[in-house]
Enzyme design. Sequence first.
Site, PDB file in Angstrom:
ATOM      1  N   ASP A  65     -13.579  -6.790  -5.355  1.00 36.93           N
ATOM      2  CA  ASP A  65     -13.635  -6.814  -3.799  1.00 36.93           C
ATOM      3  C   ASP A  65     -15.022  -7.525  -3.382  1.00 36.93           C
ATOM      4  O   ASP A  65     -16.044  -7.012  -3.585  1.00 36.93           O
ATOM      5  CB  ASP A  65     -13.625  -5.373  -2.879  1.00 36.93           C
ATOM      6  CG  ASP A  65     -12.334  -4.691  -3.138  1.00 36.93           C
ATOM      7  OD1 ASP A  65     -11.285  -5.750  -3.379  1.00 36.93           O
ATOM      8  OD2 ASP A  65     -11.929  -3.627  -2.931  1.00 36.93           O
ATOM      9  N   ASP A  70       0.833  -1.296   0.118  1.00 34.38           N
ATOM     10  CA  ASP A  70      -0.117   0.023  -0.207  1.00 34.38           C
ATOM     11  C   ASP A  70       0.887   1.076   0.153  1.00 34.38           C
ATOM     12  O   ASP A  70       1.843   1.484   0.858  1.00 34.38           O
ATOM     13  CB  ASP A  70      -0.946  -0.054   1.063  1.00 34.38           C
ATOM     14  CG  ASP A  70      -1.958  -0.978   1.023  1.00 34.38           C
ATOM     15  OD1 ASP A  70      -2.328  -1.261   0.069  1.00 34.38           O
ATOM     16  OD2 ASP A  70      -2.819  -1.070   2.111  1.00 34.38           O
TER      17      ASP A  70
END
Lengths: 251, 193
Positions: free
Chosen positions: A130, A11
Amino acid sequence: MLKKRIIPCLDIRDGRTVKGVSFVNLRDAGDPVELARAYADQAADEIVFLDITATHEKRKTLAPLVEKIANAINIPFTVGGGISTREDVSVLISSGADKVSVNTAAVLDPALITRLADSFGSQCIVVAIDAQRIDGEWRVCINGGRKITEVRALPWAEEAMLRGAGEILLTSVNSDGTKEGFSTDITAAVSDRVNIPVIASGGAGTMDHFRRVFEETSCTAALAASVFHFGEILIPDLKRYLQKNNINVRV
Amino acid sequence: MTAILKYNSGNIMSVWVALKRLGHEAVISDDPEIISGAEKVIIPGVGEAASAMRHLREKSLDRVIVSLRQPVLGICLGLQLMCASSEEGNTEGLGIFDTPVRRFPAGARVPHMGWNDFISLSDDPLLKGIGPGDDVYYVHSYYAGVNGYTIAVCDYGLAFSAAMRRDNFFATQFHPEKSAETGARILENFLRL
């Protein structure tokens, strides 16, 4: 024979890696370039960078960072996070990213996948899904998993493929962060529904979780973040373990 | 100087950067004079065959490429463009390798994406020092079958050309510029020809 891929995910916010990373011998564990190099040295098969920078202004740091990463590593890498236009993709690909991943923008405007595949080729367009199980049904989440939509994950995966996605990055929101294993049911269902590569993501906690997702589904890659970042699982150990269990990996 | 052919293809920078990592300066160009005068020429490639061929013809680069006498390396789409034809957009190719390029059959998971090995059929200098079991990175949906020019074979449900050679023309279906140390070795082999 084609090998199953192991993919660490980093990230990035404002050009730095977030969530602590505990590599030994790293001068600066917040530097995505150093981390990428360390993972490439550990025989990671690809790397995914997810940019979670909130503001447009700070997002401008991304292209030069991608260029630095491209200079530093000799394995493929994907960049995702907030990509919604052809211009976004063009900047990242011309800075040296091999693939880009799109998520929310593709759910809101599925034709985006077609436009990107036509412009850049399917091979560099990853559609990230997702998926969250609600009342026995897998639904697609957007905005970093915060908003549940009415879209069903399985038909969405198929539509993404038909629109030109070259790969699906499937994250189980239910498993993500639990370290209790990948959601093999949805991973198997999506992998069987599409005939493009599928990356399983969310829930990796042990080496055995990787073995199970490769044995119980036809996914072609598995992605994880924290177990790699904190050295709980070292990629060379994981690959030796998988190899011992007759799963083909690059060592 | 090595010239990297500039055309409407995706990963030109990746090849340039890979050469730079090896300490080798290259020039990216679509100028016929620079291409013809280069010591070596690399034709990279990620993209669609028919539009790439159209682009090469518009710039008369098709005739320049086939007339080259120095070592030439086609990568991925570069390999496919060097063949006789491609099913991708039903286009004619450059015809350096007299063999067609076909799409992987229905049922195969495409693109063939990831690390796979190959078996060398000859002692070609391009693949010197690469053993069986060394993996390289592939990403493609079309392939050239095994033919008289094949110097290395890869298996993905069917056998296809991982690498081909005709005289000064070399080509790999995989991406040496993205294939870690094994790929770097292959690029070094090419630069040393």
